[in-house]
Motif scaffolding. Structure first.
Motif, PDB file in Angstrom:
ATOM      1  N   GLY A   1       0.847  -1.182   0.000  1.00 15.80           N
ATOM      2  CA  GLY A   1       0.000   0.000   0.000  1.00 15.80           C
ATOM      3  C   GLY A   1       0.883   1.232   0.000  1.00 15.80           C
ATOM      4  N   GLU A   2       0.534   2.263  -0.774  1.00 11.95           N
ATOM      5  CA  GLU A   2       1.418   3.426  -0.886  1.00 11.95           C
ATOM      6  C   GLU A   2       0.630   4.683  -1.255  1.00 11.95           C
ATOM      7  OE1 GLU A   2       4.325   2.052  -3.672  1.00 11.95           O
ATOM      8  OE2 GLU A   2       2.828   1.367  -5.098  1.00 11.95           O
ATOM      9  N   TYR A   3       1.263   5.838  -0.987  1.00  6.00           N
ATOM     10  CA  TYR A   3       0.618   7.129  -1.224  1.00  6.00           C
ATOM     11  C   TYR A   3       1.664   8.112  -1.728  1.00  6.00           C
ATOM     12  CZ  TYR A   3      -1.513  11.680  -0.222  1.00  6.00           C
ATOM     13  OH  TYR A   3      -1.980  12.963  -0.324  1.00  6.00           O
ATOM     14  N   HIS A   4       1.247   8.951  -2.684  1.00  2.06           N
ATOM     15  CA  HIS A   4       2.128   9.962  -3.276  1.00  2.06           C
ATOM     16  C   HIS A   4       1.364  11.264  -3.432  1.00  2.06           C
ATOM     17  CE1 HIS A   4       4.633  12.097  -6.152  1.00  2.06           C
ATOM     18  NE2 HIS A   4       3.680  12.049  -7.051  1.00  2.06           N
ATOM     19  N   SER A   5       1.951  12.372  -2.980  1.00  2.00           N
ATOM     20  CA  SER A   5       1.340  13.693  -3.107  1.00  2.00           C
ATOM     21  C   SER A   5       2.409  14.695  -3.519  1.00  2.00           C
ATOM     22  CB  SER A   5       0.700  14.121  -1.781  1.00  2.00           C
ATOM     23  OG  SER A   5       0.194  15.437  -1.868  1.00  2.00           O
ATOM     24  N   ASN A   6       2.106  15.482  -4.573  1.00  2.00           N
ATOM     25  CA  ASN A   6       3.100  16.441  -5.046  1.00  2.00           C
ATOM     26  C   ASN A   6       2.406  17.622  -5.706  1.00  2.00           C
ATOM     27  OD1 ASN A   6       5.539  17.611  -5.635  1.00  2.00           O
ATOM     28  ND2 ASN A   6       5.969  16.337  -7.423  1.00  2.00           N
ATOM     29  N   ASP A   7       2.645  18.819  -5.155  1.00  2.00           N
ATOM     30  CA  ASP A   7       2.119  20.065  -5.711  1.00  2.00           C
ATOM     31  C   ASP A   7       3.276  20.782  -6.402  1.00  2.00           C
ATOM     32  OD1 ASP A   7       1.098  22.549  -6.297  1.00  2.00           O
ATOM     33  OD2 ASP A   7       0.131  22.856  -4.361  1.00  2.00           O
ATOM     34  N   THR A   8       3.240  20.804  -7.734  1.00  2.00           N
ATOM     35  CA  THR A   8       4.320  21.452  -8.500  1.00  2.00           C
ATOM     36  C   THR A   8       3.843  22.742  -9.170  1.00  2.00           C
ATOM     37  OG1 THR A   8       3.805  20.178 -10.512  1.00  2.00           O
ATOM     38  CG2 THR A   8       5.387  19.223  -8.963  1.00  2.00           C
ATOM     39  N   ILE A   9       2.697  23.268  -8.741  1.00  4.32           N
ATOM     40  CA  ILE A   9       2.165  24.483  -9.365  1.00  4.32           C
ATOM     41  C   ILE A   9       3.050  25.680  -9.004  1.00  4.32           C
ATOM     42  CG2 ILE A   9       0.214  26.078  -9.431  1.00  4.32           C
ATOM     43  CD1 ILE A   9      -1.618  23.688  -8.995  1.00  4.32           C
ATOM     44  N   VAL A  10       3.429  26.444 -10.019  1.00  5.85           N
ATOM     45  CA  VAL A  10       4.313  27.603  -9.862  1.00  5.85           C
ATOM     46  C   VAL A  10       3.670  28.806 -10.551  1.00  5.85           C
ATOM     47  CG1 VAL A  10       6.574  28.576 -10.390  1.00  5.85           C
ATOM     48  CG2 VAL A  10       6.371  26.161  -9.770  1.00  5.85           C
ATOM     49  N   GLN A  11       3.696  29.942  -9.878  1.00 11.37           N
ATOM     50  CA  GLN A  11       3.232  31.198 -10.462  1.00 11.37           C
ATOM     51  C   GLN A  11       4.443  32.024 -10.882  1.00 11.37           C
ATOM     52  OE1 GLN A  11      -0.032  32.783 -11.122  1.00 11.37           O
ATOM     53  NE2 GLN A  11       1.549  33.827 -12.311  1.00 11.37           N
ATOM     54  N   PRO A  12       4.753  32.097 -12.170  1.00  9.46           N
ATOM     55  CA  PRO A  12       5.902  32.906 -12.599  1.00  9.46           C
ATOM     56  C   PRO A  12       5.636  34.394 -12.432  1.00  9.46           C
ATOM     57  CG  PRO A  12       4.697  32.085 -14.503  1.00  9.46           C
ATOM     58  CD  PRO A  12       4.069  31.450 -13.297  1.00  9.46           C
ATOM     59  N   ALA A  13       6.676  35.197 -12.575  1.00 13.75           N
ATOM     60  CA  ALA A  13       6.536  36.645 -12.417  1.00 13.75           C
ATOM     61  C   ALA A  13       5.551  37.217 -13.431  1.00 13.75           C
ATOM     62  CB  ALA A  13       7.894  37.318 -12.571  1.00 13.75           C
ATOM     63  N   THR A  14       5.548  36.663 -14.623  1.00 15.21           N
ATOM     64  CA  THR A  14       4.588  37.067 -15.646  1.00 15.21           C
ATOM     65  C   THR A  14       4.013  35.811 -16.294  1.00 15.21           C
ATOM     66  OG1 THR A  14       6.323  37.199 -17.335  1.00 15.21           O
ATOM     67  CG2 THR A  14       5.812  39.217 -16.113  1.00 15.21           C
ATOM     68  N   GLY A  15       2.762  35.920 -16.725  1.00 15.82           N
ATOM     69  CA  GLY A  15       2.160  34.793 -17.422  1.00 15.82           C
ATOM     70  C   GLY A  15       1.359  33.889 -16.499  1.00 15.82           C
ATOM     71  N   ALA A  16       0.825  32.820 -17.077  1.00 17.68           N
ATOM     72  CA  ALA A  16      -0.056  31.906 -16.364  1.00 17.68           C
ATOM     73  C   ALA A  16       0.724  30.941 -15.481  1.00 17.68           C
ATOM     74  CB  ALA A  16      -0.893  31.122 -17.372  1.00 17.68           C
ATOM     75  N   ARG A  17       0.025  30.376 -14.512  1.00 16.70           N
ATOM     76  CA  ARG A  17       0.620  29.369 -13.640  1.00 16.70           C
ATOM     77  C   ARG A  17       0.916  28.104 -14.433  1.00 16.70           C
ATOM     78  NH1 ARG A  17      -2.310  28.194  -8.157  1.00 16.70           N
ATOM     79  NH2 ARG A  17      -3.898  27.355  -9.562  1.00 16.70           N
ATOM     80  N   THR A  18       1.912  27.343 -13.961  1.00 14.03           N
ATOM     81  CA  THR A  18       2.271  26.083 -14.597  1.00 14.03           C
ATOM     82  C   THR A  18       2.324  24.987 -13.534  1.00 14.03           C
ATOM     83  OG1 THR A  18       4.648  26.477 -14.309  1.00 14.03           O
ATOM     84  CG2 THR A  18       3.652  27.257 -16.360  1.00 14.03           C
TER      85      THR A  18
END
Length: 334
Positions: free
Chosen positions: A193-210
């Motif tokens: 049994g296993e679990y994985h959680s990862n938030d890689t959302i980044v807000q750059p200085a200009t433009g949309a989040r990635t």
């Protein structure tokens, strides 16, 4: 008397013949030779046998040659009950990923690996084994926290971390992290049994989040029996939120098995499927393969061949929707 150094190498030479159902103009059918992996590993202990280290380099990966670089300390003086590992290494998620590429039953891992599995990261892990004297590896547990942005990076991309947890229970001793039943076990069975959680959302200085925010649960079973049989089943299910805030549920599974019809010859097969968004029809990705292996010296020196097909239903009919492959590989570990 104050240290140990072990140097080893793993070489995989592969030939692949590719054939597509529809051949894109810029991606023709072809046969190719490649060095799939050429790794050099340095490991051992320093100052105390409780303090071990690992350094592994993969020479064909010219953009990122460093794979593993870590220290590990056993607080229980060799009993492996409670250990701390720090540096760059595989995050504790997915049995097939934690199994070395040198110990695989088919030529390479399944399609689930790239879609669900975090692979190598930089961070720390607490881990250990608990069990009675007869089965000291009855429970194999691991928890870790990592940057979550891959190998050889100097800083985290955001203020979030990747979290992983894994437990493997083996009533009659662990199956280990090697595919096939080259150990000739009469009966070994492990539940995972296993679990994985990862938030890689980044807000750059200009433009949309990635990036994306992913949570995945996994369950698996590995079975080795009658000195010849190997079976492996894996299931992943989770949610993903895109940088734009769009949620989707996804799942994937595989079943794989093989039979040693002599101590050196084995036949094996695998079926795997991914549904990247369960609310969307006709977007599944599937894989099936069948192969044969000749173990001249178990996994250390072997020849493998397999045939398989992968299909992405979401791909346009004029692109690489279905790929048929013949792969032949020689491996030497020395």
């Amino acid at each position: 008397k104050n240290a140990q150094l072990v140097i080893s190498n793993r070489l995989q030479v592969r030939m692949t013949d590719e054939n597509r159902e529809v051949e894109p103009a810029n991606d023709p059918d072809r046969g190719s030779f490649r060095i799939r992996r050429m790794k050099t590993k340095f490991d051992g202990w320093i100052y105390s046998k409780n303090l071990t280290y690992e350094l592994q380099l993969n020479w064909p990966d010219s953009s990122n040659v460093l794979e593993d670089a870590n220290l590990d300390y056993d607080f229980t003086d060799g009993k492996k009950l409670f250990r701390l590992k720090a540096g760059q290494f595989k995050a504790p998620f997915s049995h097939q990923q934690l199994t070395s590429s040198g110990n695989l039953q088919l030529v390479d891992r399944s399609i689930l690996d790239a879609f669900f599995v975090p692979a190598r990261q930089i961070g720390v892990q607490l881990w250990g084994q608990v069990g009675p004297q007869a089965y000291p590896d009855f429970v194999d547990w691991r928890v870790g926290i990592f940057n979550g942005n891959g190998r050889t990076v100097s800083a985290n991309d955001n203020d979030e971390f990747e979290y992983n947890a894994r437990v493997m229970v083996s009533p009659w001793g662990s199956v280990g992290y090697s595919e096939s039943n080259l150990e000739a076990y009469d009966l070994r069975l492990s539940f995972i049994g296993e679990y994985h959680s990862n938030d890689t959302i980044v807000q750059p200085a200009t433009g949309a989040r990635t990036g994306s925010d992913v949570d995945t649960f996994g369950a698996g079973v590995v079975f080795k029996a009658v000195r010849s049989l190997f079976l492996y089943g894996q299931y992943f299910s989770g949610e993903s939120e895109s940088a734009a805030g769009v949620d989707s549920e996804r799942e994937g599974w595989l079943i794989q098995g093989g039979w040693l019809f002599t101590p050196k010859w084995e036949i094996a097969g695998r079926w795997a499927q991914i549904d990247p968004n369960t609310d969307t029809d006709d977007n599944d990705q599937t894989e099936w393969r069948a192969g044969i292996s000749w173990y001249l010296n178990k996994h250390n020196w072997k020849l493998q061949a397999d045939y398989g097909e992968t299909e992405n239903e979401a791909a346009a009919a004029t692109t690489n929707r279905k790929l048929k492959e013949i792969r032949v590989q020689a491996q030497l570990i020395f």
